[in-house]
Scaffold this motif. Structure first.
Motif, PDB file in Angstrom:
ATOM      1  N   PRO A 194       0.823  -1.216   0.000  1.00 21.46           N
ATOM      2  CA  PRO A 194       0.000   0.000   0.000  1.00 21.46           C
ATOM      3  C   PRO A 194       0.855   1.262   0.000  1.00 21.46           C
ATOM      4  N   GLY A 195       0.467   2.232  -0.832  1.00 17.97           N
ATOM      5  CA  GLY A 195       1.078   3.550  -0.794  1.00 17.97           C
ATOM      6  C   GLY A 195       0.256   4.480   0.063  1.00 17.97           C
ATOM      7  N   LEU A 196       0.490   5.780  -0.055  1.00 18.49           N
ATOM      8  CA  LEU A 196      -0.237   6.757   0.747  1.00 18.49           C
ATOM      9  C   LEU A 196      -1.448   7.331   0.025  1.00 18.49           C
ATOM     10  N   GLY A 197      -1.556   7.125  -1.293  1.00 14.02           N
ATOM     11  CA  GLY A 197      -2.792   7.396  -2.005  1.00 14.02           C
ATOM     12  C   GLY A 197      -3.158   8.842  -2.235  1.00 14.02           C
ATOM     13  N   PHE A 198      -2.192   9.749  -2.279  1.00 10.70           N
ATOM     14  CA  PHE A 198      -2.526  11.166  -2.479  1.00 10.70           C
ATOM     15  C   PHE A 198      -3.213  11.414  -3.823  1.00 10.70           C
ATOM     16  N   ILE A 199      -2.860  10.654  -4.860  1.00 12.41           N
ATOM     17  CA  ILE A 199      -3.422  10.868  -6.187  1.00 12.41           C
ATOM     18  C   ILE A 199      -4.816  10.264  -6.324  1.00 12.41           C
ATOM     19  N   GLY A 200      -5.241   9.484  -5.350  1.00 13.49           N
ATOM     20  CA  GLY A 200      -6.537   8.824  -5.415  1.00 13.49           C
ATOM     21  C   GLY A 200      -6.370   7.330  -5.648  1.00 13.49           C
ATOM     22  N   LYS A 201      -7.474   6.623  -5.612  1.00 16.96           N
ATOM     23  CA  LYS A 201      -7.437   5.164  -5.727  1.00 16.96           C
ATOM     24  C   LYS A 201      -7.512   4.665  -7.164  1.00 16.96           C
ATOM     25  N   ASP A 202      -7.671   5.574  -8.126  1.00 15.88           N
ATOM     26  CA  ASP A 202      -7.918   5.146  -9.503  1.00 15.88           C
ATOM     27  C   ASP A 202      -6.725   5.312 -10.431  1.00 15.88           C
ATOM     28  N   ILE A 203      -5.610   5.861  -9.954  1.00 15.31           N
ATOM     29  CA  ILE A 203      -4.440   6.097 -10.796  1.00 15.31           C
ATOM     30  C   ILE A 203      -3.228   5.407 -10.179  1.00 15.31           C
ATOM     31  N   PHE A 204      -2.522   4.628 -10.995  1.00 10.01           N
ATOM     32  CA  PHE A 204      -1.286   3.995 -10.543  1.00 10.01           C
ATOM     33  C   PHE A 204      -0.104   4.857 -10.982  1.00 10.01           C
ATOM     34  N   VAL A 205       0.897   5.008 -10.123  1.00  6.87           N
ATOM     35  CA  VAL A 205       2.055   5.868 -10.392  1.00  6.87           C
ATOM     36  C   VAL A 205       3.337   5.039 -10.329  1.00  6.87           C
ATOM     37  N   ASP A 206       4.220   5.264 -11.290  1.00 13.38           N
ATOM     38  CA  ASP A 206       5.556   4.675 -11.226  1.00 13.38           C
ATOM     39  C   ASP A 206       6.570   5.725 -11.664  1.00 13.38           C
ATOM     40  N   GLN A 207       7.864   5.468 -11.368  1.00  6.58           N
ATOM     41  CA  GLN A 207       8.901   6.483 -11.569  1.00  6.58           C
ATOM     42  C   GLN A 207      10.147   5.878 -12.176  1.00  6.58           C
ATOM     43  N   HIS A 208      11.140   6.734 -12.519  1.00  4.53           N
ATOM     44  CA  HIS A 208      12.341   6.313 -13.275  1.00  4.53           C
ATOM     45  C   HIS A 208      11.895   5.587 -14.543  1.00  4.53           C
ATOM     46  N   LEU A 209      10.862   6.079 -15.192  1.00  2.00           N
ATOM     47  CA  LEU A 209      10.103   5.239 -16.111  1.00  2.00           C
ATOM     48  C   LEU A 209      10.822   4.940 -17.423  1.00  2.00           C
ATOM     49  N   LEU A 210      11.186   5.978 -18.170  1.00  2.00           N
ATOM     50  CA  LEU A 210      11.796   5.754 -19.476  1.00  2.00           C
ATOM     51  C   LEU A 210      13.254   5.344 -19.340  1.00  2.00           C
ATOM     52  N   ALA A 211      13.942   5.942 -18.390  1.00  2.00           N
ATOM     53  CA  ALA A 211      15.363   5.643 -18.199  1.00  2.00           C
ATOM     54  C   ALA A 211      15.592   4.180 -17.844  1.00  2.00           C
ATOM     55  N   ARG A 212      14.633   3.546 -17.160  1.00  2.00           N
ATOM     56  CA  ARG A 212      14.825   2.168 -16.703  1.00  2.00           C
ATOM     57  C   ARG A 212      13.829   1.178 -17.329  1.00  2.00           C
ATOM     58  N   GLY A 213      13.097   1.590 -18.344  1.00  2.00           N
ATOM     59  CA  GLY A 213      12.166   0.687 -19.014  1.00  2.00           C
ATOM     60  C   GLY A 213      11.040   0.194 -18.142  1.00  2.00           C
ATOM     61  N   ARG A 214      10.665   0.970 -17.143  1.00  2.00           N
ATOM     62  CA  ARG A 214       9.693   0.486 -16.173  1.00  2.00           C
ATOM     63  C   ARG A 214       8.238   0.547 -16.658  1.00  2.00           C
ATOM     64  N   PHE A 215       8.008   1.112 -17.854  1.00  2.00           N
ATOM     65  CA  PHE A 215       6.644   1.130 -18.363  1.00  2.00           C
ATOM     66  C   PHE A 215       6.068  -0.286 -18.395  1.00  2.00           C
TER      67      PHE A 215
END
Length: 402
Positions: A194-215
C-alpha cells in the motif's frame, strides 16, 4: 428533536469511513520521477510557488533516505535556494537515537507540518516512508494526518523517486528486474504494497520510467490491482496534478499514460500477455485532464502542429531488440508516429543470470485511426496519443556455449 438530529449527525460523522474527508483535496501534487537535478529550476520553482511563493514553509521528509540527516539537509538547501523557507522533519526509521513511532505521533512535529504550505518526500526506499508514517494497524499517524491536512487545504505534496511511488494507493515495494516482474508476476506483500494514495485510488504511479524501461512493469501491477489508468514519470521530470485533476509535465522529458480501459488478457495463456493497451506520451509542457481525458499540447506543439499521416517523415521499419532499454520505448513511439509504417515491434528477453531464459516478450505497437502526434516547432520532441500496445510471450532459443 433538534438535539437528537445533532447527535445523529455527529454519530454519522464519527462512523464515516476513514478518508472521507480526502475525497476532494484542494492542493496540488508534484510527482518527480527521480534524479531531480539541482539546476532543474522549473520544477523546484513550481514546488515553491505552489507552497505559497517566496518564503513558503516546506517540510522536508527524509524518511526514505539511507542517510536521512544528510539527504534532508541537502534537499532543504535546494528548496531554500529557490526561495523557500524549508525545514527538515526528523522522522525516519534510519535516524539514529530516535524512536520513529514516537516521532510519528509527536504533536509538535505534526503542528509544524500542518502550519507549512508544502511537504517534500525525498528519494530512497519507499517502504521506509510508509513504515515511518503508517501505524501498524494501517491507520494514519498524527504526522501523516497533518500532511493530509496540508493537501486538503490547498498546499503542495511533492516527492521524488520513492517520494513519487507513495503517491498512489499501491506502490512497488521489493522489486525484481522489469523482465523478471513480467516473467514471474507481482503479489501483494512482496512486489506490491500500500502507498499513501494522495493521487486517489484510480491512478497507478511509477517512476524512473523511461530511463529504466519500467513502463512494462506497470502492466502486471495495474492488472493485479484493477487500475485502468497509470502514469509513469521519467527522471529529472515532474507531473504537477492540481485539484481539477489536470496533469502538467515539467522538466527534462515526459511521462507515459497507460490506459487499460479496453485491455484484455488471454486467461488460457501460461505467461503474461495483454492486448489493446492504449499508450500516450505527454511531453514537457503538455497537459492532460484525468477526468475529461482532454489533452492540451504545449505551446511549441501548437506551433509545430498536428502530424499529417499522409505526409510521414520516414518510411523505415521500426524495431528494437531491447524494448526495456534506456528510453527505447520512447524512441520507438516517436519513430512510429511520424512514419508510413503503422506497426512497430520491440523484444524483451531475460538478462544474464535471470530465471526463464527460454522466455521472451513481444511488444507490438500499432498506429490507429485515433492515434495522434504533435511535433515541436523548437525541438525534436513529440507528443503522442493513443498508440495500441499488445504484449505476448515468445519462446527464445539460446545458443549453447561450451
Amino acid at each position: 428533536m433538534k438535539r437528537f438530529c445533532i447527535l445523529l449527525l455527529a454519530a454519522l460523522a464519527w462512523c464515516a469511513p476513514a478518508g472521507a474527508a480526502d475525497l476532494a483535496p484542494q492542493g496540488s501534487l508534484v510527482i518527480v520521477g527521480g534524479a531531480l537535478r539541482p539546476d532543474n529550476a522549473v520544477v523546484w520553482q513550481r514546488i515553491v510557488q505552489l507552497a505559497g511563493g517566496a518564503g513558503a514553509r516546506i517540510a522536508v521528509l527524509p524518511s526514505a533516505a539511507a542517510n536521512p540527516e544528510g539527504s534532508g539537509a541537502h534537499l532543504a538547501a535546494y528548496l531554500n535556494h529557490y526561495g523557500a523557507s524549508a525545514f527538515v522533519v526528523p522522522l525516519a526509521v534510519r535516524l539514529p537515537n530516535r524512536d520513529y513511532r514516537r516521532d510519528a505521533e509527536d504533536a509538535t512535529l505534526a503542528r509544524s507540518i500542518r502550519e507549512a504550505g508544502g511537504v517534500y518526500f525525498c528519494g530512497g526506499d519507499q517502504a521506509l516512508i510508509t513504515q515511518a508514517l503508517v501505524r501498524p494497524d494501517g491507520s494514519r499517524s498524527a504526522v501523516l494526518e497533518a500532511i493530509w491536512d496540508v493537501y486538503r487545504r490547498g498546499g503542495v505534496i511533492a516527492g521524488t523517486s520513492a517520494g513519487a511511488a507513495i503517491m498512489s494507493s499501491t506502490m512497488f515495494d521489493s522489486t525484481r528486474s522489469v523482465f523478471s516482474t513480467l516473467a514471474q508476476g507481482v503479489n501483494d506483500g512482496r512486489e506490491l504494497a500500500p502507498g499513501l494514495g494522495f493521487i486517489g485510488k484510480d491512478i497507478f504511479v511509477d517512476q524512473h520510467l523511461l530511463a529504466r524501461g519500467r513502463f512494462a512493469r506497470m502492466l502486471p501491477a495495474m492488472l493485479k490491482k484493477g487500475y485502468k489508468l497509470g502514469l509513469g514519470i521519467d527522471e529529472n521530470t515532474a507531473m504537477v496534478i492540481n485539484a481539477a485533476r489536470e496533469v502538467e509535465v515539467l522538466g527534462y522529458q515526459g511521462a507515459l499514460l497507460m490506459d487499460l480501459s479496453q485491455a484484455a488478457v488471454d486467461p488460457g495463456a501460461k505467461d503474461f500477455n495483454i492486448s489493446n493497451v492504449r499508450v500516450s506520451y505527454l511531453d514537457r509542457g503538455d497537459r492532460y485532464n484525468l477526468t475529461s481525458r482532454q489533452f492540451t499540447p504545449s505551446a511549441d506543439k501548437v506551433e509545430g502542429g498536428k502530424l499529417d499521416p499522409q505526409k510521414p517523415a520516414t518510411r523505415a521499419p521500426v524495431y528494437t531488440s531491447d524494448i526495456l532499454g534506456h528510453n527505447a520505448v520512447l524512441v520507438l513511439m516517436e519513430k512510429l508516429i511520424d512514419n508510413s509504417q503503422t506497426e512497430a515491434t520491440g523484444i524483451a528477453t531475460a538478462g544474464p543470470g535471470e530465471a526463464r531464459q527460454e522466455l521472451g516478450f513481444e511488444f507490438h505497437f500499432s498506429r490507429l485511426a485515433d492515434s495522434i502526434g504533435y511535433a515541436s516547432a523548437t525541438t525534436e520532441g513529440y507528443s503522442i496519443l493513443n498508440l495500441r500496445l499488445d504484449v505476448r510471450p515468445l519462446q527464445i532459443t539460446r545458443p549453447w556455449y561450451k
